[in-house]
Write a protein that holds these residues in place. Structure first.
Motif, mmCIF file in Angstrom:
data_model
loop_
_atom_site.group_PDB
_atom_site.id
_atom_site.type_symbol
_atom_site.label_atom_id
_atom_site.label_comp_id
_atom_site.label_asym_id
_atom_site.label_seq_id
_atom_site.Cartn_x
_atom_site.Cartn_y
_atom_site.Cartn_z
ATOM 1 N N PHE A 85 39.407 -22.163 16.140
ATOM 2 C CA PHE A 85 40.308 -21.549 16.402
ATOM 3 C C PHE A 85 41.397 -23.307 16.691
ATOM 4 C CE2 PHE A 85 39.449 -17.711 17.167
ATOM 5 C CZ PHE A 85 40.162 -16.984 16.345
ATOM 6 N N ALA A 86 40.852 -23.841 17.665
ATOM 7 C CA ALA A 86 41.103 -25.522 17.772
ATOM 8 C C ALA A 86 40.638 -26.264 16.517
ATOM 9 C CB ALA A 86 39.727 -26.008 19.070
ATOM 10 N N THR A 87 40.424 -26.354 15.659
ATOM 11 C CA THR A 87 40.589 -27.592 14.893
ATOM 12 C C THR A 87 41.048 -27.267 13.038
ATOM 13 O OG1 THR A 87 38.064 -27.285 13.751
ATOM 14 C CG2 THR A 87 38.702 -28.582 15.681
ATOM 15 N N THR A 88 40.880 -26.235 13.114
ATOM 16 C CA THR A 88 41.318 -25.565 11.686
ATOM 17 C C THR A 88 42.565 -24.262 11.418
ATOM 18 O OG1 THR A 88 40.898 -23.422 11.771
ATOM 19 C CG2 THR A 88 39.017 -24.791 10.660
ATOM 20 N N ASP A 89 43.499 -24.793 10.359
ATOM 21 C CA ASP A 89 44.232 -23.446 10.383
ATOM 22 C C ASP A 89 44.430 -21.767 10.549
ATOM 23 O OD1 ASP A 89 43.694 -22.806 8.028
ATOM 24 O OD2 ASP A 89 45.394 -23.833 6.746
ATOM 25 N N THR A 90 42.915 -21.780 10.405
ATOM 26 C CA THR A 90 43.364 -20.123 10.922
ATOM 27 C C THR A 90 44.674 -19.961 12.099
ATOM 28 O OG1 THR A 90 40.627 -20.138 10.507
ATOM 29 C CG2 THR A 90 41.003 -18.784 11.847
ATOM 30 N N PRO A 91 44.814 -18.226 12.060
ATOM 31 C CA PRO A 91 46.231 -17.663 13.149
ATOM 32 C C PRO A 91 44.596 -17.089 13.975
ATOM 33 C CG PRO A 91 45.968 -16.951 10.874
ATOM 34 C CD PRO A 91 44.877 -17.723 11.048
ATOM 35 N N PRO A 92 45.835 -18.314 15.164
ATOM 36 C CA PRO A 92 44.867 -17.749 16.501
ATOM 37 C C PRO A 92 44.332 -15.698 16.925
ATOM 38 C CG PRO A 92 47.089 -17.804 17.304
ATOM 39 C CD PRO A 92 46.503 -18.637 15.568
ATOM 40 N N ALA A 93 43.587 -15.717 17.121
ATOM 41 C CA ALA A 93 42.962 -14.150 17.415
ATOM 42 C C ALA A 93 42.453 -13.845 18.676
ATOM 43 C CB ALA A 93 43.072 -13.657 16.601
ATOM 44 N N ILE A 94 42.201 -12.767 19.792
ATOM 45 C CA ILE A 94 41.417 -12.405 20.620
ATOM 46 C C ILE A 94 39.783 -12.192 19.930
ATOM 47 C CG2 ILE A 94 41.431 -11.108 22.496
ATOM 48 C CD1 ILE A 94 44.159 -11.032 23.013
ATOM 49 N N VAL A 95 38.789 -12.673 20.651
ATOM 50 C CA VAL A 95 37.572 -12.481 19.776
ATOM 51 C C VAL A 95 36.854 -11.443 20.918
ATOM 52 C CG1 VAL A 95 35.384 -12.749 18.696
ATOM 53 C CG2 VAL A 95 37.482 -14.369 18.359
ATOM 54 N N VAL A 96 36.701 -10.525 21.062
ATOM 55 C CA VAL A 96 35.853 -9.445 21.945
ATOM 56 C C VAL A 96 34.588 -8.985 21.521
ATOM 57 C CG1 VAL A 96 35.867 -7.817 23.514
ATOM 58 C CG2 VAL A 96 38.354 -8.205 22.553
ATOM 59 N N TYR A 97 33.689 -8.893 22.520
ATOM 60 C CA TYR A 97 32.436 -9.157 22.329
ATOM 61 C C TYR A 97 31.447 -7.997 22.435
ATOM 62 C CZ TYR A 97 33.387 -14.054 20.968
ATOM 63 O OH TYR A 97 32.801 -15.588 20.304
ATOM 64 N N VAL A 98 31.220 -7.104 23.039
ATOM 65 C CA VAL A 98 31.420 -5.901 23.212
ATOM 66 C C VAL A 98 29.529 -5.036 23.295
ATOM 67 C CG1 VAL A 98 31.388 -3.209 22.488
ATOM 68 C CG2 VAL A 98 33.032 -4.533 21.540
ATOM 69 N N ASP A 99 29.340 -4.974 24.263
ATOM 70 C CA ASP A 99 27.587 -4.742 24.604
ATOM 71 C C ASP A 99 27.618 -2.496 24.215
ATOM 72 O OD1 ASP A 99 25.881 -5.323 25.905
ATOM 73 O OD2 ASP A 99 25.261 -3.441 26.605
ATOM 74 N N ALA A 100 26.563 -3.039 23.634
ATOM 75 C CA ALA A 100 25.696 -1.168 22.960
ATOM 76 C C ALA A 100 24.525 -1.507 23.254
ATOM 77 C CB ALA A 100 26.805 -0.546 22.104
ATOM 78 N N TRP A 101 24.539 -2.350 24.592
ATOM 79 C CA TRP A 101 22.883 -1.895 24.139
ATOM 80 C C TRP A 101 22.270 -0.895 24.816
ATOM 81 C CZ3 TRP A 101 19.159 -1.983 28.358
ATOM 82 C CH2 TRP A 101 17.890 -1.569 28.273
ATOM 83 N N THR A 102 21.038 -0.560 24.618
ATOM 84 C CA THR A 102 20.263 1.053 25.056
ATOM 85 C C THR A 102 18.525 0.364 25.625
ATOM 86 O OG1 THR A 102 19.420 1.398 23.218
ATOM 87 C CG2 THR A 102 21.573 2.284 24.112
ATOM 88 N N ALA A 103 18.318 1.203 25.967
ATOM 89 C CA ALA A 103 16.962 1.423 26.812
ATOM 90 C C ALA A 103 16.081 1.614 25.614
ATOM 91 C CB ALA A 103 16.366 2.548 27.877
ATOM 92 N N VAL A 104 16.373 1.902 24.468
ATOM 93 C CA VAL A 104 15.039 2.007 23.025
ATOM 94 C C VAL A 104 15.678 0.735 22.576
ATOM 95 C CG1 VAL A 104 14.917 4.525 23.336
ATOM 96 C CG2 VAL A 104 16.496 3.384 21.580
#
Length: 343
Positions: A85-104
């Motif tokens: 996002f900082a160095t290319t012409d890619t349109p800006p976006a919000i990026v969300v990192y999701v947690d879905a870990w389980t005990a298995v």
């Protein structure tokens, strides 16, 4: 290339999603889950501007903090995305990192009575949580999901199940074509269970609870197959049915439950084919030397996407020279492509 963190042009905020859908889940896993939200450069400069969102999900055994693990001579994906996002012409976006870990080790981002309602948690709790707190473009035409391996699997099936929530996807070496990526391992798992635990998964799980994971060579293979079964063939009493018997042969009634969740087979069904046609962009890639042969799964999914009637210009398909691991350099390519198609 620095072996420690670097300063971002954008920024990452950490939050907690307090999930009612995961409260009381069968594995006793936390119902309060961390979420990391990346805000692109310039987010604070124009308070009236809204942004598309790309939800990023992880492979089996992944949890959200692992996005920042740094391998020698490599940079973690959040830094690569920020540079994009900082160095290319890619349109800006919000990026969300999701947690879905389980005990298995994972959930496959599905609702299962043996693990919990992780698909619903993502679609009905995480997405509204983000939309309520950040300047998103809060509709499916400006919302994508991306991931690798089991995260790539979740990125294929989630938009098919909920095209009202996600309008674009990117799958990197996602689990697909189950008879190729999973079934060949059944015999090996059956042998490990026979030789080390008298054929009993219950004995393996009881043994594992009393020691550190990984102190036996078979731990990862055994828990991984159990984790998949917990997602695909979990039962209403929270028990788990395995798709093979004591000699590694397929148990048809259980295997059919697995196949019903295969993205390649899902794409054939009219309702899912319609959901695929509704996608604004579909990115599919995998390494030609993938140890799980997920390059074949990628090709099979691409063929079904085409059969479903998705226009070729909406699909990016690529096989590249790599194995299953260490392909984080591919993620920014898909992220840029998604952002151009979401804008």
């Amino acid at each position: 290339m620095l072996p420690w963190s670097t300063e971002l042009a954008g920024r990452i905020e950490q939050g907690v999603v307090r999930s009612e859908l995961l409260r009381g889940n069968p594995l006793g896993d936390p119902h309060e889950r961390p979420v990391y939200v990346y805000l692109p450069p310039g987010y604070d400069d124009d308070p009236g501007r809204r942004y598309p969102v790309v939800y990023t999900i992880q492979g089996y055994t992944g949890h959200v903090a692992m996005w920042f693990n740094r391998a020698p001579f490599r940079r973690p994906y959040p830094e690569l995305a920020d540079e994009l996002f900082a160095t290319t012409d890619t349109p800006p976006a919000i990026v969300v990192y999701v947690d879905a870990w389980t005990a298995v080790g994972g959930s496959q981002f599905l609702d299962s009575p043996a693990t919990g309602r992780y698909h619903s948690y993502l679609c009905e709790e995480v997405v509204p949580w983000v939309d309520a707190r950040y300047r998103t473009l809060p509709d499916r035409d400006h919302r994508a999901i991306a991931g690798k391996s089991s995260g790539g699997y979740g990125s294929m099936v989630t938009p098919m199940l909920r095209p009202d929530v996600f309008g674009a996807l990117a799958t990197h070496a996602g689990d697909a074509l189950f008879e190729v990526c999973y079934q060949p391992h059944f015999r090996d798992i059956a042998r490990l269970l026979r030789d080390e635990y008298d054929g009993s998964y219950a004995a393996f799980l009881a043994d594992l609870r009393g020691r550190v994971h990984g102190t036996k060579d078979s731990d990862m293979d055994l828990i991984e197959m159990y984790g998949y079964a917990a997602a695909y063939s979990g039962n209403e009493d929270a028990s788990v049915s395995m798709p093979f018997d004591d000699i590694g042969a397929v148990v048809p009634e259980v295997w059919s439950r697995w196949l019903a969740w295969d993205p390649v087979r899902m794409a054939v069904e009219p309702k899912y084919a319609e959901a695929l046609r509704a996608q604004r962009a579909i990115w599919i890639d995998a390494g030609t030397r993938d140890e799980y042969h997920l390059d074949f799964g990628a090709e099979a999914f691409r063929r079904e996407v085409a059969k479903a009637g998705v226009p070729a210009e909406k699909v990016h398909f690529e096989l590249f020279n790599a194995k299953h691991g260490a392909i984080e350099y591919r993620y920014p390519l898909a992220l840029s492509w998604l952002c151009h198609n979401l804008t």
